[in-house]
Design a protein around this motif. Structure first.
Motif, PDB file in Angstrom:
ATOM      1  N   TRP A 189      -6.619   7.540  -2.956  1.00  0.00           N
ATOM      2  CA  TRP A 189      -6.316   8.773  -3.695  1.00  0.00           C
ATOM      3  C   TRP A 189      -6.626   8.529  -5.161  1.00  0.00           C
ATOM      4  O   TRP A 189      -5.950   7.761  -5.823  1.00  0.00           O
ATOM      5  N   SER A 190      -7.664   9.140  -5.649  1.00  0.00           N
ATOM      6  CA  SER A 190      -8.043   9.003  -7.050  1.00  0.00           C
ATOM      7  C   SER A 190      -8.652  10.309  -7.533  1.00  0.00           C
ATOM      8  O   SER A 190      -9.009  11.172  -6.728  1.00  0.00           O
ATOM      9  N   GLY A 191      -8.742  10.456  -8.849  1.00  0.00           N
ATOM     10  CA  GLY A 191      -9.350  11.662  -9.397  1.00  0.00           C
ATOM     11  C   GLY A 191      -8.599  12.178 -10.600  1.00  0.00           C
ATOM     12  O   GLY A 191      -7.695  11.532 -11.144  1.00  0.00           O
ATOM     13  N   ILE A 212      -6.056  14.525 -12.333  1.00  0.00           N
ATOM     14  CA  ILE A 212      -4.853  15.317 -12.063  1.00  0.00           C
ATOM     15  C   ILE A 212      -4.256  15.720 -13.398  1.00  0.00           C
ATOM     16  O   ILE A 212      -3.917  14.857 -14.220  1.00  0.00           O
ATOM     17  N   ASN A 213      -4.155  17.009 -13.625  1.00  0.00           N
ATOM     18  CA  ASN A 213      -3.605  17.512 -14.887  1.00  0.00           C
ATOM     19  C   ASN A 213      -4.338  16.964 -16.109  1.00  0.00           C
ATOM     20  O   ASN A 213      -3.728  16.664 -17.137  1.00  0.00           O
ATOM     21  N   GLY A 214      -5.647  16.794 -15.975  1.00  0.00           N
ATOM     22  CA  GLY A 214      -6.453  16.348 -17.111  1.00  0.00           C
ATOM     23  C   GLY A 214      -6.464  14.850 -17.343  1.00  0.00           C
ATOM     24  O   GLY A 214      -7.068  14.367 -18.306  1.00  0.00           O
ATOM     25  N   ARG A 215      -5.836  14.091 -16.464  1.00  0.00           N
ATOM     26  CA  ARG A 215      -5.825  12.627 -16.590  1.00  0.00           C
ATOM     27  C   ARG A 215      -6.486  11.994 -15.369  1.00  0.00           C
ATOM     28  O   ARG A 215      -6.340  12.477 -14.252  1.00  0.00           O
ATOM     29  N   GLU A 216      -7.231  10.922 -15.616  1.00  0.00           N
ATOM     30  CA  GLU A 216      -7.891  10.215 -14.521  1.00  0.00           C
ATOM     31  C   GLU A 216      -6.933   9.192 -13.905  1.00  0.00           C
ATOM     32  O   GLU A 216      -6.308   8.407 -14.619  1.00  0.00           O
ATOM     33  N   TYR A 217      -6.845   9.216 -12.583  1.00  0.00           N
ATOM     34  CA  TYR A 217      -6.009   8.266 -11.867  1.00  0.00           C
ATOM     35  C   TYR A 217      -6.848   7.547 -10.816  1.00  0.00           C
ATOM     36  O   TYR A 217      -7.613   8.169 -10.080  1.00  0.00           O
ATOM     37  N   ASN A 218      -6.679   6.234 -10.764  1.00  0.00           N
ATOM     38  CA  ASN A 218      -7.406   5.438  -9.778  1.00  0.00           C
ATOM     39  C   ASN A 218      -6.710   4.094  -9.591  1.00  0.00           C
ATOM     40  O   ASN A 218      -6.832   3.203 -10.420  1.00  0.00           O
ATOM     41  N   HIS A 219      -5.954   3.987  -8.534  1.00  0.00           N
ATOM     42  CA  HIS A 219      -5.264   2.737  -8.212  1.00  0.00           C
ATOM     43  C   HIS A 219      -5.760   2.279  -6.842  1.00  0.00           C
ATOM     44  O   HIS A 219      -5.804   3.070  -5.899  1.00  0.00           O
ATOM     45  N   LYS A 238       0.866  -1.175   0.000  1.00  0.00           N
ATOM     46  CA  LYS A 238       0.000   0.000   0.000  1.00  0.00           C
ATOM     47  C   LYS A 238       0.908   1.231   0.000  1.00  0.00           C
ATOM     48  O   LYS A 238       1.899   1.272   0.727  1.00  0.00           O
ATOM     49  N   CYS A 239       0.539   2.206  -0.825  1.00  0.00           N
ATOM     50  CA  CYS A 239       1.417   3.351  -1.039  1.00  0.00           C
ATOM     51  C   CYS A 239       0.690   4.647  -0.679  1.00  0.00           C
ATOM     52  O   CYS A 239      -0.465   4.842  -1.086  1.00  0.00           O
ATOM     53  N   TYR A 240       1.375   5.513   0.051  1.00  0.00           N
ATOM     54  CA  TYR A 240       0.709   6.653   0.681  1.00  0.00           C
ATOM     55  C   TYR A 240       1.368   7.992   0.372  1.00  0.00           C
ATOM     56  O   TYR A 240       2.605   8.104   0.380  1.00  0.00           O
ATOM     57  N   TRP A 241       0.508   8.968   0.130  1.00  0.00           N
ATOM     58  CA  TRP A 241       0.903  10.376   0.172  1.00  0.00           C
ATOM     59  C   TRP A 241       0.520  10.854   1.565  1.00  0.00           C
ATOM     60  O   TRP A 241      -0.651  10.951   1.906  1.00  0.00           O
TER      61      TRP A 241
END
Length: 254
Positions: free
Chosen positions: A159-161, A163-170, A143-146
């Motif tokens: 953490w998803s959403g 960012i800079n016009g790209r969708e991120y979801n892991h 598991k990786c954390y900010w």
């Protein structure tokens, strides 16, 4: 033998972390010469308004600006302090320029620690997400954390959403507040507050054991500028403007 300061790291480790931060303070204070002070260009127009509208003496104003620069340097060191504290918890270690700030010894956790929630722009946030996602893909159980030590809430969430016009979801990339992260690693619900409450006593104990041999030249910039201002018969702000912008039209008339 029971620890004196914290339940989750040794007294020796805490004092070592405090010592490291103390050295950062000494270095920051010693490093602000007039040349360093001028490095990012001083806005003497703003300082003129500050001096007159806030009724602040020019010497005090420049001293405050120098302290602001020192504070900016120290903020980076505070983040390192948290990394070192957390790296002293059993089962975890500091990254040491390895691309992560904290990891579990068994590679089940990787984290990047920011002292404040608002220290990244969108490009930096995207780069951090990609780095954490890469660790999650490489280590299938990790598991990786900010980590946001000073966050605008208490949370531990995916953490998803966009960012800079790209969708991120892991599924294994998270954002987490400082209190929750300290709790997760230490097993102590109030681990971060424990640290806060212990620091005055630990710092006092640390300072009582060291010799006053580290000479601190308290931000020599002001004394250097004042000395040259006295010789040129300029005000402090005029001297700063002259030295900062020697190449500007009309500055030779100051």
């Amino acid at each position: 033998m029971k620890n004196k300061y914290l339940n989750y790291i040794s007294d020796e480790h805490l004092l070592k972390c405090i010592s490291g931060l103390h050295q950062s303070y000494i270095k920051a204070k010693n490093s602000i010469s007039s040349g360093r002070f001028y490095a990012n260009k001083v806005d003497t127009i703003k300082l003129t308004f500050d001096s007159n509208f806030n009724e602040i003496d020019q010497d005090d104003l420049v001293d405050t600006e120098i302290l602001r620069q020192i504070d900016k340097s120290i903020n980076n060191s505070i983040g390192t302090f948290h990394e070192q504290i957390l790296g002293g918890i059993n089962g975890y270690e500091v990254g040491k320029l390895s691309g992560f700030d904290i990891k579990a010894v068994d590679n089940s956790l990787f984290a990047d620690i920011k002292n404040k929630h608002n220290t990244m722009n969108s490009s930096a946030a995207e780069s951090l997400y990609q780095k954490l996602a890469k660790y999650a893909d490489t280590y299938k159980k990790a598991k990786c954390y900010w980590v946001q030590v000073l966050a605008k809430g208490s949370f531990n969430k995916n953490w998803s959403g966009n960012i800079n016009g790209r969708e991120y979801n892991h599924t294994r990339v998270f954002m987490i507040s400082g209190d929750q992260f300290y709790n997760m690693l230490s097993g102590e619900d109030d681990a971060l507050i424990q640290l806060y409450k212990a620091l005055p006593f630990a710092i006092k104990d640390y300072l009582s054991t060291i010799e006053k041999q580290d000479k601190v030249i308290e931000h020599s910039a002001l004394s250097e500028i004042k000395s040259r201002a006295d010789k040129s018969q300029r005000s402090i702000l005029d001297q700063i403007t002259f030295e900062n912008f020697t190449y500007y039209l009309g500055v030779d008339k100051l």
